[in-house]
Design a protein around this motif. Structure first.
Motif, PDB file in Angstrom:
ATOM      1  N   LEU A  64      -2.593   8.721  -9.578  1.00 16.96           N
ATOM      2  CA  LEU A  64      -2.431   9.865  -8.657  1.00 16.96           C
ATOM      3  C   LEU A  64      -3.084   9.569  -7.312  1.00 16.96           C
ATOM      4  N   VAL A  65      -4.296   8.998  -7.360  1.00 11.06           N
ATOM      5  CA  VAL A  65      -5.018   8.708  -6.112  1.00 11.06           C
ATOM      6  C   VAL A  65      -4.233   7.682  -5.287  1.00 11.06           C
ATOM      7  N   LEU A  66      -3.700   6.682  -5.966  1.00 13.88           N
ATOM      8  CA  LEU A  66      -2.963   5.638  -5.239  1.00 13.88           C
ATOM      9  C   LEU A  66      -1.674   6.178  -4.642  1.00 13.88           C
ATOM     10  N   ARG A  67      -1.050   7.129  -5.331  1.00 11.59           N
ATOM     11  CA  ARG A  67       0.162   7.753  -4.774  1.00 11.59           C
ATOM     12  C   ARG A  67      -0.159   8.462  -3.457  1.00 11.59           C
ATOM     13  N   LEU A  68      -1.334   9.111  -3.418  1.00 13.39           N
ATOM     14  CA  LEU A  68      -1.739   9.808  -2.189  1.00 13.39           C
ATOM     15  C   LEU A  68      -2.029   8.828  -1.048  1.00 13.39           C
ATOM     16  N   LEU A  69      -2.587   7.697  -1.404  1.00  5.82           N
ATOM     17  CA  LEU A  69      -3.077   6.768  -0.377  1.00  5.82           C
ATOM     18  C   LEU A  69      -2.065   5.748   0.113  1.00  5.82           C
ATOM     19  N   ALA A  71       1.067   5.471   1.088  1.00  8.99           N
ATOM     20  CA  ALA A  71       1.853   5.620   2.309  1.00  8.99           C
ATOM     21  C   ALA A  71       0.949   5.526   3.537  1.00  8.99           C
ATOM     22  N   ARG A  72      -0.233   6.138   3.442  1.00 11.09           N
ATOM     23  CA  ARG A  72      -1.154   6.140   4.587  1.00 11.09           C
ATOM     24  C   ARG A  72      -1.651   4.733   4.905  1.00 11.09           C
ATOM     25  N   ALA A  74      -0.221   1.961   4.338  1.00 11.35           N
ATOM     26  CA  ALA A  74       0.844   1.066   4.801  1.00 11.35           C
ATOM     27  C   ALA A  74       1.227   1.336   6.254  1.00 11.35           C
ATOM     28  N   GLU A  75       0.814   2.504   6.788  1.00  7.30           N
ATOM     29  CA  GLU A  75       1.199   2.858   8.164  1.00  7.30           C
ATOM     30  C   GLU A  75       0.464   1.981   9.172  1.00  7.30           C
ATOM     31  N   PRO A  76       1.182   1.287  10.030  1.00  5.70           N
ATOM     32  CA  PRO A  76       0.477   0.539  11.072  1.00  5.70           C
ATOM     33  C   PRO A  76      -0.108   1.527  12.083  1.00  5.70           C
ATOM     34  N   GLY A  77      -1.319   1.313  12.493  1.00  7.79           N
ATOM     35  CA  GLY A  77      -1.932   2.275  13.416  1.00  7.79           C
ATOM     36  C   GLY A  77      -2.395   1.603  14.680  1.00  7.79           C
ATOM     37  N   GLU A  78      -2.821   2.431  15.618  1.00  8.97           N
ATOM     38  CA  GLU A  78      -3.345   1.905  16.879  1.00  8.97           C
ATOM     39  C   GLU A  78      -4.842   1.655  16.763  1.00  8.97           C
ATOM     40  N   SER A  79      -5.412   2.062  15.609  1.00  8.73           N
ATOM     41  CA  SER A  79      -6.861   2.031  15.495  1.00  8.73           C
ATOM     42  C   SER A  79      -7.330   0.621  15.146  1.00  8.73           C
ATOM     43  N   GLU A  80      -8.639   0.483  15.104  1.00 10.60           N
ATOM     44  CA  GLU A  80      -9.256  -0.792  14.735  1.00 10.60           C
ATOM     45  C   GLU A  80      -9.181  -1.007  13.228  1.00 10.60           C
ATOM     46  N   GLY A  81      -8.968   0.084  12.478  1.00  9.12           N
ATOM     47  CA  GLY A  81      -8.931  -0.038  11.023  1.00  9.12           C
ATOM     48  C   GLY A  81      -9.197   1.307  10.368  1.00  9.12           C
ATOM     49  N   PHE A  82      -9.297   1.274   9.033  1.00  6.66           N
ATOM     50  CA  PHE A  82      -9.546   2.494   8.278  1.00  6.66           C
ATOM     51  C   PHE A  82     -11.019   2.605   7.915  1.00  6.66           C
ATOM     52  N   LEU A  83     -11.482   3.860   7.854  1.00  6.27           N
ATOM     53  CA  LEU A  83     -12.765   4.125   7.210  1.00  6.27           C
ATOM     54  C   LEU A  83     -12.442   4.821   5.902  1.00  6.27           C
ATOM     55  N   GLU A  98      -7.025  -4.211  -2.467  1.00  5.59           N
ATOM     56  CA  GLU A  98      -6.793  -5.586  -1.999  1.00  5.59           C
ATOM     57  C   GLU A  98      -5.300  -5.924  -2.035  1.00  5.59           C
ATOM     58  N   ASN A  99      -4.602  -5.365  -3.023  1.00  7.59           N
ATOM     59  CA  ASN A  99      -3.154  -5.616  -3.094  1.00  7.59           C
ATOM     60  C   ASN A  99      -2.424  -5.001  -1.910  1.00  7.59           C
ATOM     61  N   VAL A 100      -2.856  -3.798  -1.513  1.00 11.02           N
ATOM     62  CA  VAL A 100      -2.167  -3.108  -0.411  1.00 11.02           C
ATOM     63  C   VAL A 100      -2.555  -3.712   0.939  1.00 11.02           C
ATOM     64  N   LEU A 101      -3.851  -3.912   1.158  1.00 15.35           N
ATOM     65  CA  LEU A 101      -4.310  -4.361   2.480  1.00 15.35           C
ATOM     66  C   LEU A 101      -4.352  -5.883   2.605  1.00 15.35           C
ATOM     67  N   GLY A 102      -4.410  -6.561   1.456  1.00 16.75           N
ATOM     68  CA  GLY A 102      -4.532  -8.022   1.472  1.00 16.75           C
ATOM     69  C   GLY A 102      -5.976  -8.447   1.277  1.00 16.75           C
ATOM     70  N   GLN A 103      -6.164  -9.630   0.688  1.00 14.55           N
ATOM     71  CA  GLN A 103      -7.513 -10.176   0.469  1.00 14.55           C
ATOM     72  C   GLN A 103      -8.211 -10.316   1.815  1.00 14.55           C
TER      73      GLN A 103
END
Ligand code: B4P
Length: 186
Positions: A64-69, A71-72, A74-83, A98-103
Motif C-alpha cells: 500500500l505504501v509503495l502504491r502511494l509513493l 508515482a511521486r 518517478a516524477e522528474p522534478g526541478e528540485s535537487e531531490g526528495f526529502l 533502491e529499485n525505483v531511484l537506482g543504487q
C-alpha cells in the motif's frame, strides 16, 4: 543536495525537521505518514485499508505504501531531490526505494535519535488519534523490530548521519544541517 532520508523513532521530530530542511534546501518533501493520513481523510480504498494499521500503531503493508509513493518518486522534478520523511520504514522498503531511484541515489540518511520517555511525552502532547499511550508503545516496539535494522543497513553504506533529537526545534535543525556534508552547509 541530493535525495535525503529522515530516519528515527516515532515522534522523534521527523515531520518537524523535514519542514525546516525543505525550507533551507531545494528538496521535495515526501512524508508517507502525511500521504497515508490524506488517504484516510479522503476515504479512498487505500485509506480505509491503511486506517486500521495506523490506529493500532502498526506499519501499513509495504504494497500500500509503495502504491502511494511510486508515482511521486518517478516524477522528474526541478528540485535537487526528495526529502523522504518516514520512508523507508523497514529493509524491504529500503530495497524497493533502491529499485525505483537506482543504487546510490540516496546521499544522506539523517538519523534523529530520542529516548522513549521524551517520545512518549511529546506524542501524548501532540494528541493525534494514534497518539494514545498503548498505541505509542506498540509503535515503539514495531520501530525496534522493523525500522531500527535500517540504522545498521545505512551505516554499512556510509550514509548514516546521527543527530541528537533532544533540544529545541531550532537546536535540532542546526544539528541536522551540521550533520550533512560540509559542502551542503551554507
Ligand atoms: P509518521 O507520520 O511518520 O509520524 P511519527 O513517526 O509519529 O512522527 P514524527 O517523527 O514525524 O514526529 P513529529 O515531527 O510529528 O507515522 C505515522 C504512522 O503512519 C505510522 O505509525 C505508520 O502506521 C504509518 N506509516 C508512515 N510511514 C509508513 C511507512 N513508510 N510504512 C508503513 N507505515 C507507515 O513530532 C512529534 C511531536 O513532537 C510533535 O507534536 C512536534 O510538535 C513535537 N516536537 C518536534 N520536535 C520537537 C522538539 N525539538 N522539542 C519538543 N517537541 C518537539
Amino acid at each position: 543536495m541530493g535525495n535525503t532520508v529522515l530516519l528515527g523513532p516515532p515522534g522523534a521530530g521527523k515531520g518537524t525537521q523535514a519542514e525546516r530542511l525543505c525550507a533551507a534546501r531545494k528538496l521535495v518533501h515526501l512524508s508517507t505518514g502525511d500521504l497515508l493520513r490524506a488517504a484516510v481523510a479522503a476515504g479512498t480504498d487505500l485509506g480505509v485499508e491503511a486506517k486500521g494499521y495506523m490506529d493500532r500503531g502498526e506499519l501499513v503493508p509495504d504494497g500500500l505504501v509503495l502504491r502511494l509513493l511510486d508515482a511521486r518518486l518517478a516524477e522528474p522534478g526541478e528540485s535537487e531531490g526528495f526529502l523522504l520523511d518516514g520512508f523507508p520504514r523497514n529493509v524491504a522498503q529500503a530495497k524497493a526505494l533502491e529499485n525505483v531511484l537506482g543504487q546510490g541515489a540516496i546521499e544522506h540518511v539523517v538519523y534523529l535519535q530520542l529516548d522513549d520517555a521524551e517520545i512518549l511525552g511529546r506524542l501524548l502532547q501532540r494528541g493525534r488519534p494514534d497518539d494514545k499511550e498503548d498505541v505509542i508503545k506498540n509503535r515503539l516496539s514495531v520501530y525496534r523490530a522493523d525500522t531500527e535494522p535500517l540504522v545498521a543497513y545505512y551505516r554499512e553504506r556510509e550514509l548514516l548521519r546521527p543527530v541528537d533529537g533532544l533540544g529545541t526545534v531550532d537546536e535540532v535543525a542546526g544539528r541536522v544541517l551540521g550533520a550533512l556534508a560540509p559542502e551542503d552547509v551554507a
